[in-house]
Design a protein around this motif. Sequence first.
Motif, PDB file in Angstrom:
ATOM      1  N   VAL A  77       7.846 -13.927   9.981  1.00 48.23           N
ATOM      2  CA  VAL A  77       7.566 -15.338   9.709  1.00 48.23           C
ATOM      3  C   VAL A  77       7.048 -15.431   8.278  1.00 48.23           C
ATOM      4  CG1 VAL A  77       6.173 -17.332  10.340  1.00 48.23           C
ATOM      5  CG2 VAL A  77       6.985 -15.770  12.124  1.00 48.23           C
ATOM      6  N   PRO A  78       7.693 -16.210   7.423  1.00 42.15           N
ATOM      7  CA  PRO A  78       7.234 -16.303   6.031  1.00 42.15           C
ATOM      8  C   PRO A  78       5.802 -16.824   5.951  1.00 42.15           C
ATOM      9  CG  PRO A  78       9.427 -17.252   6.292  1.00 42.15           C
ATOM     10  CD  PRO A  78       8.916 -16.993   7.663  1.00 42.15           C
ATOM     11  N   GLU A  79       5.046 -16.284   5.004  1.00 42.80           N
ATOM     12  CA  GLU A  79       3.664 -16.738   4.825  1.00 42.80           C
ATOM     13  C   GLU A  79       3.601 -18.213   4.449  1.00 42.80           C
ATOM     14  OE1 GLU A  79       0.893 -15.115   5.553  1.00 42.80           O
ATOM     15  OE2 GLU A  79       2.153 -13.481   6.287  1.00 42.80           O
ATOM     16  N   THR A  80       4.665 -18.698   3.834  1.00 39.16           N
ATOM     17  CA  THR A  80       4.692 -20.097   3.402  1.00 39.16           C
ATOM     18  C   THR A  80       5.185 -21.049   4.498  1.00 39.16           C
ATOM     19  OG1 THR A  80       6.910 -19.744   2.495  1.00 39.16           O
ATOM     20  CG2 THR A  80       5.051 -19.483   0.978  1.00 39.16           C
ATOM     21  N   ALA A  81       5.542 -20.500   5.659  1.00 41.46           N
ATOM     22  CA  ALA A  81       6.095 -21.332   6.738  1.00 41.46           C
ATOM     23  C   ALA A  81       5.050 -22.336   7.231  1.00 41.46           C
ATOM     24  CB  ALA A  81       6.559 -20.459   7.890  1.00 41.46           C
ATOM     25  N   THR A  82       5.479 -23.572   7.369  1.00 39.65           N
ATOM     26  CA  THR A  82       4.613 -24.619   7.898  1.00 39.65           C
ATOM     27  C   THR A  82       5.171 -25.064   9.235  1.00 39.65           C
ATOM     28  OG1 THR A  82       4.076 -25.389   5.671  1.00 39.65           O
ATOM     29  CG2 THR A  82       3.637 -26.901   7.477  1.00 39.65           C
ATOM     30  N   VAL A  97      17.993 -20.898  10.846  1.00 35.68           N
ATOM     31  CA  VAL A  97      17.330 -20.138  11.901  1.00 35.68           C
ATOM     32  C   VAL A  97      16.090 -20.914  12.322  1.00 35.68           C
ATOM     33  CG1 VAL A  97      16.169 -17.964  12.501  1.00 35.68           C
ATOM     34  CG2 VAL A  97      18.147 -17.942  10.963  1.00 35.68           C
ATOM     35  N   LEU A  98      15.941 -21.127  13.618  1.00 31.45           N
ATOM     36  CA  LEU A  98      14.758 -21.810  14.125  1.00 31.45           C
ATOM     37  C   LEU A  98      13.679 -20.768  14.379  1.00 31.45           C
ATOM     38  CD1 LEU A  98      16.462 -24.186  16.738  1.00 31.45           C
ATOM     39  CD2 LEU A  98      16.059 -24.575  14.295  1.00 31.45           C
ATOM     40  N   LYS A 152       2.810 -17.148  20.546  1.00 29.81           N
ATOM     41  CA  LYS A 152       3.563 -16.010  20.005  1.00 29.81           C
ATOM     42  C   LYS A 152       4.697 -16.568  19.113  1.00 29.81           C
ATOM     43  CE  LYS A 152       1.359 -12.877  22.561  1.00 29.81           C
ATOM     44  NZ  LYS A 152       1.112 -13.463  23.850  1.00 29.81           N
ATOM     45  N   TYR A 153       5.597 -15.685  18.658  1.00 31.59           N
ATOM     46  CA  TYR A 153       6.672 -16.126  17.761  1.00 31.59           C
ATOM     47  C   TYR A 153       8.040 -15.627  18.216  1.00 31.59           C
ATOM     48  CZ  TYR A 153       2.945 -17.543  14.638  1.00 31.59           C
ATOM     49  OH  TYR A 153       1.831 -18.159  14.107  1.00 31.59           O
ATOM     50  N   ALA A 154       9.056 -16.420  17.890  1.00 30.48           N
ATOM     51  CA  ALA A 154      10.446 -16.051  18.163  1.00 30.48           C
ATOM     52  C   ALA A 154      11.314 -16.656  17.069  1.00 30.48           C
ATOM     53  CB  ALA A 154      10.886 -16.558  19.533  1.00 30.48           C
ATOM     54  N   LYS A 155      12.475 -16.045  16.846  1.00 31.14           N
ATOM     55  CA  LYS A 155      13.463 -16.624  15.939  1.00 31.14           C
ATOM     56  C   LYS A 155      14.740 -16.838  16.728  1.00 31.14           C
ATOM     57  CE  LYS A 155      14.888 -12.090  14.055  1.00 31.14           C
ATOM     58  NZ  LYS A 155      15.139 -11.311  12.829  1.00 31.14           N
ATOM     59  N   VAL A 156      15.436 -17.942  16.423  1.00 35.30           N
ATOM     60  CA  VAL A 156      16.573 -18.378  17.234  1.00 35.30           C
ATOM     61  C   VAL A 156      17.738 -18.788  16.342  1.00 35.30           C
ATOM     62  CG1 VAL A 156      17.347 -19.986  19.024  1.00 35.30           C
ATOM     63  CG2 VAL A 156      14.938 -19.280  18.944  1.00 35.30           C
ATOM     64  N   LYS A 193       3.572 -11.618  13.413  1.00 39.75           N
ATOM     65  CA  LYS A 193       4.646 -12.418  12.816  1.00 39.75           C
ATOM     66  C   LYS A 193       5.864 -11.574  12.453  1.00 39.75           C
ATOM     67  CE  LYS A 193       1.637 -16.082  11.093  1.00 39.75           C
ATOM     68  NZ  LYS A 193       1.227 -16.897   9.926  1.00 39.75           N
ATOM     69  N   LYS A 194       5.872 -10.311  12.869  1.00 35.08           N
ATOM     70  CA  LYS A 194       7.012  -9.433  12.621  1.00 35.08           C
ATOM     71  C   LYS A 194       8.147  -9.828  13.560  1.00 35.08           C
ATOM     72  CE  LYS A 194       8.347  -4.549  12.910  1.00 35.08           C
ATOM     73  NZ  LYS A 194       9.419  -4.779  13.922  1.00 35.08           N
ATOM     74  N   LEU A 195       9.361  -9.977  13.021  1.00 35.08           N
ATOM     75  CA  LEU A 195      10.486 -10.474  13.824  1.00 35.08           C
ATOM     76  C   LEU A 195      11.712  -9.544  13.815  1.00 35.08           C
ATOM     77  CD1 LEU A 195      10.302 -14.272  12.951  1.00 35.08           C
ATOM     78  CD2 LEU A 195       9.597 -13.156  15.067  1.00 35.08           C
ATOM     79  N   ASN A 196      11.544  -8.303  13.398  1.00 40.22           N
ATOM     80  CA  ASN A 196      12.647  -7.343  13.442  1.00 40.22           C
ATOM     81  C   ASN A 196      12.230  -6.116  14.234  1.00 40.22           C
ATOM     82  OD1 ASN A 196      14.623  -8.729  12.145  1.00 40.22           O
ATOM     83  ND2 ASN A 196      14.638  -7.504  10.287  1.00 40.22           N
TER      84      ASN A 196
END
Length: 201
Positions: free
Chosen positions: A113-118, A153-154, A162-166, A198-201
């Motif tokens: 997740v980018p640090e700049t993500a809002t 990418v959502l 938690k976090y997910a990418k879609v 925030k790691k997504l890989n």
Amino acid sequence: MNKISVLLFSLVVGASLFCQPLQAQSLKVNTVSDLPADPASNDPQSGRPMGSTNRFTFFNFKDGKQVPNSDSATNIWDIGIRATTIIVNGGTGRSGQGGAYIHTGTLESLSAVPETATFAGDENANKLAIPTGSGNGWYTYGGGVISPTNDKVLVIRTGDGKYAKVQILSYYKGGPDGPGSESRFYTFRYVYQPDGSKKLN
């Protein structure tokens, strides 16, 4: 080799193995096919169209499963889909910690997740975290076809934080993208991070 030497050797080998850095395991890419997003149904007696129910289909990334509508007031679900609208479990009137951020890029290239993500939650039907309308969120519309935008990418903050990418692959049953295909069926790929990082890989 005497017993003391064997014991010392075992301790040295054991310590060296213990001190080796653990290899980070890659997260799994999951695929969901033909998740219904309130498609129109037919009357089983007459075969005539009955229309849609106007209900969202709720989904949980942790379990990779659809969540019953009876749990809509909980933080169990992460996203809800209805037609081209995607909602998150966070914002006004929601019980979860959810939010969304739209990233420009590919699923594979987004490693964290980018640090700049809002992240935004859903405020109301006209102000959603994932905007509706062609070119505004995850899809474009043209020639009677809803097409997922390739470089969108959502990034989802789930109902429990938690976090997910879609990446949405298709809006049509069985994957075809064209007029005459049965619509309101989502096929998508996603990666879910269970440890809260925030790691997504």
